[in-house]
Design a protein around this motif. Sequence first.
Motif: not given
Length: 199
Positions: A63-64, A66-69, A71, A74
């Motif tokens: 998730l980190t 891929t940019g969902s959290i 960087r 995360g």
Amino acid sequence: MKNNVRILRKAMGLTQEQLAKKVGISRQSLSNLNNFKTLLKNGIKIFFVKFIYLIFPLVLFLLTVTGSIPRFAGLIITGVLFVVLYVYCFIAIANMVYHDSFKKAFALNEISIVKNNIGWLLLFGLLMTILFIFYGVTAFLDEFIIFLGNFININAILFDSFTVYKLLLLLISSLTVQPFIDILTARIAGVIYENGSET
């Protein structure tokens, strides 16, 4: 392997019980070493314990990436979570093997008691030592492959593709470094677990 253990045992003039006692394991454990099916089942159990303990940090890392959290946050959270859960996983596998029960890998109260008896500092130091050895040997292999490629002049042919180069490194590392690290980790876990569960 079964015949090798039997031949060696008989050459030493020992019974199964005597050999097991000399090695420091039960007779049943010695008998299990002779059984490939048992070794395979134990390997699968260890894989699933590692998977269950470490899936959450892996998902958080993905998730980190891929940019969902965010960087930075995360990666910090993932790193701390990985270290904590890897320590629990390390002790959980030893607890499972010691009691010969898959359920004992998830007996968090027992695992926490052993962890507390051993101490975070020692466990963290062992984790860092294992990682240092693994990455040190992997870096050595990385340089060795480059040297070998230059020495036999296959660099232009084989190493033009970064992916092929990394796959070759992964293959060599998987066949040489990882088994060494797994054996080292298992032996350390056994000794540490026994010391932590006795106090």
